[in-house]
Design an enzyme around this catalytic site. Structure first.
Site, PDB file in Angstrom:
ATOM      1  N   ALA A 303      25.737 -46.902 -29.833  1.00  0.00           N
ATOM      2  CA  ALA A 303      25.102 -45.686 -28.838  1.00  0.00           C
ATOM      3  C   ALA A 303      23.910 -46.547 -28.161  1.00  0.00           C
ATOM      4  CB  ALA A 303      24.324 -44.899 -29.602  1.00  0.00           C
ATOM      5  N   ASN A 306      20.225 -44.578 -22.487  1.00  0.00           N
ATOM      6  CA  ASN A 306      20.032 -44.101 -21.138  1.00  0.00           C
ATOM      7  C   ASN A 306      19.317 -42.808 -20.827  1.00  0.00           C
ATOM      8  OD1 ASN A 306      21.828 -46.575 -20.523  1.00  0.00           O
ATOM      9  ND2 ASN A 306      23.420 -45.112 -21.087  1.00  0.00           N
ATOM     10  N   GLU A 338      18.512 -42.047 -30.509  1.00  0.00           N
ATOM     11  CA  GLU A 338      18.562 -42.376 -28.967  1.00  0.00           C
ATOM     12  C   GLU A 338      17.569 -41.178 -28.581  1.00  0.00           C
ATOM     13  OE1 GLU A 338      19.784 -44.822 -28.584  1.00  0.00           O
ATOM     14  OE2 GLU A 338      21.242 -45.227 -30.233  1.00  0.00           O
ATOM     15  N   HIS A 341      14.067 -42.583 -28.549  1.00  0.00           N
ATOM     16  CA  HIS A 341      13.911 -43.549 -27.488  1.00  0.00           C
ATOM     17  C   HIS A 341      13.536 -42.750 -26.235  1.00  0.00           C
ATOM     18  CE1 HIS A 341      14.720 -47.574 -29.027  1.00  0.00           C
ATOM     19  NE2 HIS A 341      16.013 -47.251 -29.528  1.00  0.00           N
TER      20      HIS A 341
HETATM   21 ZN   LIG Z   1      17.598 -48.143 -30.480  1.00  0.00          ZN
END
Ligand SMILES: [Zn+2]
Ligand SMILES: *[C@@H]1O[C@H](CO)[C@@H](O)[C@H](O)[C@H]1NC(C)=O
Ligand SMILES: *[C@@H]1O[C@H](CO)[C@@H](O)[C@H](O)[C@H]1NC(C)=O
Ligand SMILES: *[C@@H]1O[C@H](CO)[C@@H](O)[C@H](O)[C@H]1NC(C)=O
Ligand SMILES: *[C@@H]1O[C@H](CO)[C@@H](O)[C@H](O)[C@H]1NC(C)=O
Ligand SMILES: *[C@@H]1O[C@H](CO)[C@@H](O)[C@H](O)[C@H]1NC(C)=O
Ligand SMILES: *[C@@H]1O[C@H](CO)[C@@H](O)[C@H](O)[C@H]1NC(C)=O
Length: 840
Positions: A303, A306, A338, A341
């Site tokens: 994964a 973005n 994700e 992030h």
């Molecule tokens: Zn990561």
């Protein structure tokens, strides 16, 4: 990014690391591949027209506005696999249309630089714009702007264009200043045919038809300042599922191919829950107006985070009734990772890849922590201890490990540090830090870090500074006198490995104390003997009769030796490293080990499940390192016949697997097997083979793991159950479903007993099976066959583009073969004989 890397596997399996030999890069390590600091990017206008339903060319136009910081007459941009239309290159000062005269345009393949030399120097402090036309190709290598395909319900092949830019592949899609610290805003335009959809990081602003054609320009809103590796776009014919959101501000959508849309709802809903959680935990709003999650048919990592356009493999997103408990954990983890992030990494980005561990370690820890709040039934904080901390220690005790903070320069080196050490050790020492600082201090420090560096980049030391300030304000007593967070953390990030704490108690009623000392924990006795390393070790302790809790009283050991006072009476055990929040092992004197053993046998639940896992993992690994007799270590494990929790069992299975591998071909294997079966049997019976509706997730996971262990020990009931389930399934593949938590072991056990015919029959079935869980179980199972030539062929298929195996699954197949005792040598030889092909 969530990773699954071949190199990591090799490190794990063979205990040393191999450097890939990407030809262009190995010539000269002394050349500086970083961009000069003379220019900083400010804004990109990027237009791309991908011929996704045509010849796969991409026509591009880029306009980059930058500021001149130091006097220079050259402009250097990253670029790879791109052709620039030379005569269209123009440079001019902002608000001044007169072009600068260009002396030359060159390409430096080693540094991947496009270099434009001007006749005159540019003026320091002024903004300039460089613009050009270029073209690239939607490649099949899952890097840059690439293509992958799927077959839709009508049997028609459909193409999907999507991006994978981390770490250094934005430059494959457009000329840019491709370093994480060089943030800019982006205006992105994507041309698409009317029957397709285009997405990017930001929401669509406006669509404009192109003349009278079937094409449309989608113009996306101007982005916030961001790094190039987080830029993303996609073009496909997917349909969205809109996830209801409470705040009405953030629009969350999941996009998949039509046939599997309903299986993506869990992932979408969970993402939104995580988003809400992080927003309140960090006390910082999610800065974008939308979040899209898309599942391209193929991608390199599992994964990718973005900003506003998360990509994930189908196997990391889709869930249905047949999914195993493990799979639930996996999908949940990826989504949470994700999402973490979006703040840590995206909003505040690390200046350079050397600090990658902090980005990934942080997301690794925060993923599990957020899940423990939004989805407590997953039990992620208990899992963390075995699946991240202990898994990392197993690698970090090898001579082939590396410090988590490593100097890296070129793209090959950068890719090498996406390994389990960066992710899991990083996550583990962040968890350790959070608990020695306390949750309150951790949050305060983070909030200030985010606020000060929002939309900018930072370094490891910036984070330490903010946490230090928060600690001095809120919890000064938690730090060792006169020492900083940076001093403590540097001992964990700048040197490889970790310590073992030796504890020798004095049991004299008149003088109760313990001597403690630290030393490097390593499976290589030589390095243990010669090491002079020291760590700042946060020591927490608990005695029989006390309650287990996070953040109990704390003492520090920063020297080689120390002393603990007020240890318990001689009939009470002492356990150090409460809830295993510390990234270290503990060894005790014989008597204390015995007291612990006694407690485990009398009533194991008096010790928290996390510490039960710690005790087992420490004991078996201390034995492996020759610091504790194997007899004592196995004695600790004998209570497991009463253990019904997944986490201690998982620690045990890791340790047992090693001993089994080592003794497999010796006369000692018989007695070992007998012992292990005696421990497994009562639990196997207790659990049975079928999931019950009131089973917790960890019970289902335990059932799968115990079944696997029993079958690998040739447990008669297990083997015949596996054969029977397999026979039922092969007779009626549509109607009968192998219980999902047992699937992998069923296939592995039966394949282990199969000949060529059995294999071929299973392969025919694999080709037509559409159920992702079953397919994954089969890919593992095929690696269990004992005929070496079949394994050889299986490996060739994995690395052959025409075999029908997806390239992204090659490393999984390699691992499945390499993990078995027969396959180990086959895989090793295959790797050496086909090195160039595999690298390619
Ligand atoms: Zn990561
Ligand atoms: C969209 O239209 C193009 C051009 O007519 C065609 O090639 C392509 O197959 C169509 N795609 C879909 C998903 O219908
Ligand atoms: C691909 O097709 C487009 C549109 O038809 C065309 O402009 C372009 O030159 C073609 N590229 C190649 C490499 O043939
Ligand atoms: C065009 O630019 C490239 C560098 O991108 C250079 O290698 C090439 O020689 C140039 N061609 C001409 C005709 O100037
Ligand atoms: C750019 O387009 C030309 C001709 O249209 C083509 O030959 C070339 O391969 C393309 N370059 C890339 C990197 O795709
Ligand atoms: C602790 O260390 C001291 C000093 O080295 C030593 O005299 C003592 O015997 C040790 N105690 C134990 C219990 O090992
Ligand atoms: C350990 O050191 C000894 C003596 O220096 C050396 O002979 C041996 O090969 C070393 N072993 C390992 C595993 O490095």
């Amino acid at each position: 990014m969530g990773t699954s890397r071949l190199i990591l596997l090799l490190l794990l399996l063979f205990g040393f690391s191999i450097t890939t030999s990407a030809d262009a890069l190995e010539q000269d390590n002394d050349i500086n591949v970083r961009l000069p600091t003379a220019l900083t990017p400010n804004h990109y206008k990027l237009k791309l027209q991908p011929f996704i339903n045509g010849n796969f060319s991409v026509l591009g136009y880029v306009e980059l506005e930058f500021e001149v910081r130091e006097p220079t007459d050259s402009i250097m941009l990253h670029m790879l696999d791109t052709d620039i239309v030379n005569k269209t290159v123009k440079v001019f000062q902002k608000n001044n249309q007169r072009s600068q005269q260009i002396l030359s345009q060159t390409y430096d393949g080693f540094r991947q630089f496009f270099i434009v030399k001007l006749k005159h120097r540019m003026v320091v402090g002024k903004m300039y714009i460089i613009s050009m036309d270029f073209n690239t190709t939607l490649n099949k290598r899952r890097k840059g702007f690439y293509r992958s395909s799927y077959i839709n319900e009508n049997g028609v092949k459909r193409w999907v264009a999507s991006t994978q830019f981390q770490s250094t592949d934005a430059r494959r899609s457009f000329p840019c200043m491709d370093e994480p610290g060089l943030k800019a805003t982006f205006d992105i335009y994507i041309a698409r045919q009317k029957n397709m959809t285009a997405l990017s990081n930001m929401p669509l602003a406006v669509s404009k038809p192109i003349d009278d054609s079937e094409w449309v320009w989608d113009h996306f809103e101007k982005s916030v300042p961001m790094s190039t590796y987080l830029v993303s776009y996609a073009v496909f014919d997917y349909k969205p599922i809109t996830i209801p959101t409470a705040d009405g501000r953030t629009k969350v959508k999941v996009w998949t191919r039509d046939a599997v849309g309903n299986k993506a709802i869990y992932g979408g809903e969970l993402s939104y829950k995580c988003l809400k959680f992080f927003q309140s935990f960090f006390d910082v709003k999610y800065p974008l107006p939308k979040l899209d999650i898309i599942a391209p048919p193929e991608m390199s990592p599992n994964a990718m985070e973005n900003w506003g356009l998360v990509t994930v493999r189908e196997s990391g997103l889709l869930i249905d009734e047949a999914s195993s408990a493990n799979h639930y954990q996996w999908v949940s983890y990826l989504m949470a990772h994700e999402l973490a992030h979006q703040w840590f990494g995206n909003a505040v980005t690390l200046k350079w890849w050397t600090d990658l561990w902090l980005n990934e370690g942080f997301a690794t820890y925060m993923a599990d922590y957020s899940l423990s709040k939004v989805s407590p039934e997953l039990g992620t904080m208990e899992h963390f201890v075995v699946n991240r901390a202990q898994a990392s220690m197993a690698l970090d005790a090898l001579s082939s490990s590396h410090p988590i903070s490593v100097v890296v320069n070129n793209p090959v080196e950068i890719n090498e540090i996406f390994d389990s050490i960066s992710y899991n050790k990083g996550g583990s020492i962040i968890r350790m830090m959070k608990h020695f600082l306390t949750q309150e201090t951790f949050r305060e420090g983070l909030k200030n870090y985010f606020t000060e560096h929002m939309f900018k980049s930072a370094e490891q030391d910036d984070l330490w500074r903010h946490l230090d300030t928060a600690a001095r304000k809120l919890t000064p007593h938690r730090l060792p006198d006169g020492h900083t967070v940076k001093e403590i953390m540097d001992t964990w990030t700048l040197q490889m490995g970790f310590p073992v704490l030796n504890v020798k108690r004095s049991y004299l009623p008149s003088h109760l104390y313990a001597n403690i000392s630290q030393q490097l924990f390593s499976f290589n006795k030589n390095s243990t003997r010669t090491s002079m390393k020291l760590w700042w070790i946060p020591i927490t302790e608990i005695h029989k009769g006390q309650t287990f809790q996070y953040e109990p009283k704390l003492t520090w050991l920063g020297k080689q030796q120390g002393k603990m006072d007020n240890t318990p009476q001689d009939d009470r055990w002492l356990i150090i490293n409460v809830l295993q929040t510390g990234y270290y092992r503990v060894n005790y004197d014989e008597r204390n080990w015995e007291l612990i053993c006694l407690q485990l046998h009398e009533n194991h639940k008096a010790i928290d499940v996390t510490n039960r896992a710690q005790i087992i993992d420490d004991a078996l690994n201390l034995a492996r390192a020759d610091l504790l007799p194997y007899g004592s270590a196995l004695k600790v494990t004998s209570y497991l016949k009463f253990e019904h929790h997944y986490v201690p069992w998982k620690a045990a299975v890791n340790g047992f697997t090693y001993v089994m591998d080592m003794l497999m071909h010796t006369p000692h294997y018989g007695p070992l097997k007998e012992y292990l079966l005696s421990v497994v049997q009562p639990v196997y019976e207790h659990l049975g083979l079928e999931d019950r509706s009131d089973d917790s997730l960890h019970t289902k996971e335990l059932r799968g793991m115990i079944f696997k262990l029993a079958c690998s020990l040739d447990h008669k009931g297990c083997v015949s159950a596996a054969k029977e389930m397999y026979a039922q399934w092969i007779a009626d593949p549509e109607g009968y479903k192998v219980p999902s938590n047992l699937g992998q072991s069923v296939f592995c056990t039966v394949m282990g007993l199969s000949d060529r015919n059995g294999w071929e029959k299973a392969w025919q079935q694999y080709i037509i099976t559409t159920d992702a869980t079953q397919r994954k179980a089969m890919r593992h199972g095929f690696g269990c066959i004992k005929e070496t030539w079949i394994l050889q062929r299986y490996l060739s298929m994995a690395f052959d583009q025409k075999s029908g195996v997806k390239q992204q699954d090659a490393s999984l197949i390699f691992g499945a073969v390499a993990r078995s005792s027969v396959g180990e040598m086959v895989a090793w030889n295959y790797l050496r004989n086909n090195w160039d092909h595999i690298v390619e």
